[in-house]
Design a protein around this motif. Structure first.
Motif, short mmCIF file in Angstrom:
data_model
loop_
_atom_site.label_atom_id
_atom_site.label_comp_id
_atom_site.label_asym_id
_atom_site.label_seq_id
_atom_site.Cartn_x
_atom_site.Cartn_y
_atom_site.Cartn_z
N LYS A 17 -4.46 -9.86 -17.61
CA LYS A 17 -4.48 -9.39 -16.23
C LYS A 17 -3.78 -8.05 -16.10
O LYS A 17 -4.17 -7.20 -15.29
CB LYS A 17 -3.81 -10.43 -15.31
N THR A 18 -2.73 -7.86 -16.89
CA THR A 18 -2.00 -6.59 -16.83
C THR A 18 -2.85 -5.44 -17.34
O THR A 18 -2.83 -4.34 -16.78
CB THR A 18 -0.70 -6.70 -17.64
N THR A 19 -3.60 -5.68 -18.41
CA THR A 19 -4.43 -4.61 -18.96
C THR A 19 -5.61 -4.28 -18.05
O THR A 19 -6.08 -3.15 -18.04
CB THR A 19 -4.96 -5.03 -20.34
N SER A 20 -6.09 -5.27 -17.27
CA SER A 20 -7.20 -5.01 -16.36
C SER A 20 -6.75 -4.41 -15.04
O SER A 20 -7.57 -4.05 -14.20
CB SER A 20 -7.97 -6.31 -16.08
N PHE A 21 -5.44 -4.31 -14.87
CA PHE A 21 -4.88 -3.78 -13.63
C PHE A 21 -4.90 -2.25 -13.68
O PHE A 21 -4.44 -1.64 -14.64
CB PHE A 21 -3.45 -4.29 -13.46
N SER A 22 -5.44 -1.64 -12.62
CA SER A 22 -5.52 -0.18 -12.54
C SER A 22 -4.37 0.34 -11.68
O SER A 22 -4.39 0.18 -10.46
CB SER A 22 -6.87 0.25 -11.95
N LEU A 23 -3.39 0.92 -12.33
CA LEU A 23 -2.23 1.43 -11.60
C LEU A 23 -2.59 2.62 -10.72
O LEU A 23 -2.09 2.75 -9.59
CB LEU A 23 -1.13 1.81 -12.60
N THR A 24 -3.48 3.46 -11.19
CA THR A 24 -3.86 4.65 -10.43
C THR A 24 -4.57 4.27 -9.13
O THR A 24 -4.24 4.80 -8.05
CB THR A 24 -4.77 5.55 -11.27
N ASP A 25 -5.54 3.36 -9.22
CA ASP A 25 -6.26 2.94 -8.02
C ASP A 25 -5.33 2.26 -7.02
O ASP A 25 -5.47 2.45 -5.80
CB ASP A 25 -7.40 1.99 -8.39
N SER A 26 -4.39 1.48 -7.53
CA SER A 26 -3.46 0.78 -6.64
C SER A 26 -2.54 1.76 -5.92
O SER A 26 -2.28 1.61 -4.71
CB SER A 26 -2.63 -0.23 -7.44
N LEU A 30 -2.39 2.30 -1.86
CA LEU A 30 -1.16 2.12 -1.11
C LEU A 30 -0.74 3.40 -0.39
O LEU A 30 -0.22 3.36 0.73
CB LEU A 30 -0.04 1.65 -2.04
N VAL A 31 -0.94 4.55 -1.04
CA VAL A 31 -0.59 5.83 -0.40
C VAL A 31 -1.47 6.07 0.82
O VAL A 31 -0.99 6.48 1.89
CB VAL A 31 -0.71 6.98 -1.42
N LEU A 70 -2.02 -4.41 -0.13
CA LEU A 70 -1.47 -4.98 -1.35
C LEU A 70 -2.06 -6.36 -1.64
O LEU A 70 -2.38 -6.69 -2.79
CB LEU A 70 0.05 -5.06 -1.22
N VAL A 71 -2.21 -7.17 -0.61
CA VAL A 71 -2.78 -8.51 -0.79
C VAL A 71 -4.23 -8.42 -1.25
O VAL A 71 -4.66 -9.14 -2.16
CB VAL A 71 -2.66 -9.31 0.51
N ILE A 72 -5.01 -7.53 -0.62
CA ILE A 72 -6.42 -7.39 -0.99
C ILE A 72 -6.56 -6.92 -2.42
O ILE A 72 -7.45 -7.37 -3.16
CB ILE A 72 -7.12 -6.43 -0.02
N ILE A 115 -7.17 -3.86 4.81
CA ILE A 115 -8.24 -4.48 4.03
C ILE A 115 -9.13 -3.43 3.39
O ILE A 115 -9.49 -3.52 2.21
CB ILE A 115 -9.06 -5.44 4.92
N LEU A 116 -9.51 -2.41 4.16
CA LEU A 116 -10.37 -1.36 3.62
C LEU A 116 -9.67 -0.56 2.54
O LEU A 116 -10.30 -0.18 1.53
CB LEU A 116 -10.84 -0.45 4.76
N CYS A 117 -8.39 -0.29 2.72
CA CYS A 117 -7.65 0.45 1.68
C CYS A 117 -7.54 -0.37 0.41
O CYS A 117 -7.68 0.15 -0.70
CB CYS A 117 -6.26 0.82 2.19
N GLY A 118 -7.27 -1.66 0.55
CA GLY A 118 -7.17 -2.51 -0.62
C GLY A 118 -8.49 -2.69 -1.35
O GLY A 118 -8.52 -2.85 -2.57
N ALA A 119 -9.60 -2.65 -0.59
CA ALA A 119 -10.93 -2.80 -1.20
C ALA A 119 -11.46 -1.50 -1.78
O ALA A 119 -12.50 -1.50 -2.43
CB ALA A 119 -11.91 -3.36 -0.18
N GLY A 120 -10.77 -0.38 -1.50
CA GLY A 120 -11.19 0.90 -2.07
C GLY A 120 -12.10 1.72 -1.19
O GLY A 120 -12.63 2.75 -1.64
#
Length: 227
Positions: A17-26, A30-31, A70-72, A115-120
């Protein structure tokens, strides 16, 4: 028969799960959620026209936008986590009463933006925030709505009722009798919904000077009335 090698023993789903996590997108989500929440904060502060401004409620709109994003982000890639989150949120009860319907609008706006920010959907949330903000700024600050008043008059004689209604018709654009009750003895209490001309408060003073009138009270009226 399947064989288990050394790598399978130390295989961890947490690492996957950690490797599939995209830090840049997150971070980007959040910004963007922070700036959209900050925009909601500014619009709410600009359009607030109540008596007591709640700074803590306005801050909660900003945090709500980021927390929802963050939740989304967390449940978007995990079906089991999303089902668990829905079950957890179903037992949450918000007991703080919402007195102004516009506060509910801002809460819904903050949640949808998160919701929209979390979904991209970054372009969609930015365009929506600008349009909604402009609509609120125009309709809340620029368009003036004349709220009616409740006029509560307590008087002694039934003949005084005609004199009171003549004065109400003289000073107001429109009026309607909402309730009428008999008090102990010969006292009568009548409640009128009035729309005074140019917010003229001389109506109450004129009624108070009539013979037989004991009291006259004018209250701001938001459209809800309980007999």
């Amino acid at each position: 028969m399947d064989t288990i090698n050394f790598n399978d023993i130390f295989k961890s789903s947490f690492i996957e799960k950690t490797t599939s996590f995209s830090l840049t997108d997150s971070i980007i989500g959040l910004v963007v959620a922070f700036f959209v929440g900050l925009f909601i904060y500014a619009v709410y502060k600009k359009t607030f026209n109540g008596i007591i401004y709640s700074h803590s409620f306005n801050i909660s709109l900003l945090i709500m936008t980021m927390a929802t994003a963050l939740v989304i982000m967390g449940i978007s890639s995990n079906v089991l986590l999303s089902l668990g989150m829905v079950g957890a949120l179903s037992i949450v009860r918000f007991r703080t009463p919402i007195k102004d319907p516009m506060d509910l609008v801002y809460i819904f706006w903050a949640i949808v933006s998160g919701i929209l920010c979390g979904a991209g959907f970054i372009p969609l949330v930015l365009v929506g925030a600008i349009l909604i903000g402009l609509v609120l700024l125009v309709f809340v600050n620029k368009i003036t709505i004349e709220n009616p008043y409740l006029l509560v008059v307590k008087f002694e004689q039934a003949a005084t009722n005609e004199e009171i209604e003549k004065l109400i018709a003289q000073f107001s654009k429109k009026y309607a009798l909402k309730s009428k009750s008999m008090m102990q003895g010969s006292d009568i209490e009548a409640t009128y919904e009035v729309r005074v001309k140019n917010n003229d408060a001389n109506l109450m003073e004129a009624i108070a000077q009539l013979n037989g009138v004991k009291s006259a009270i004018m209250l701001s009226y938001d459209g809800n009335f309980t007999a």
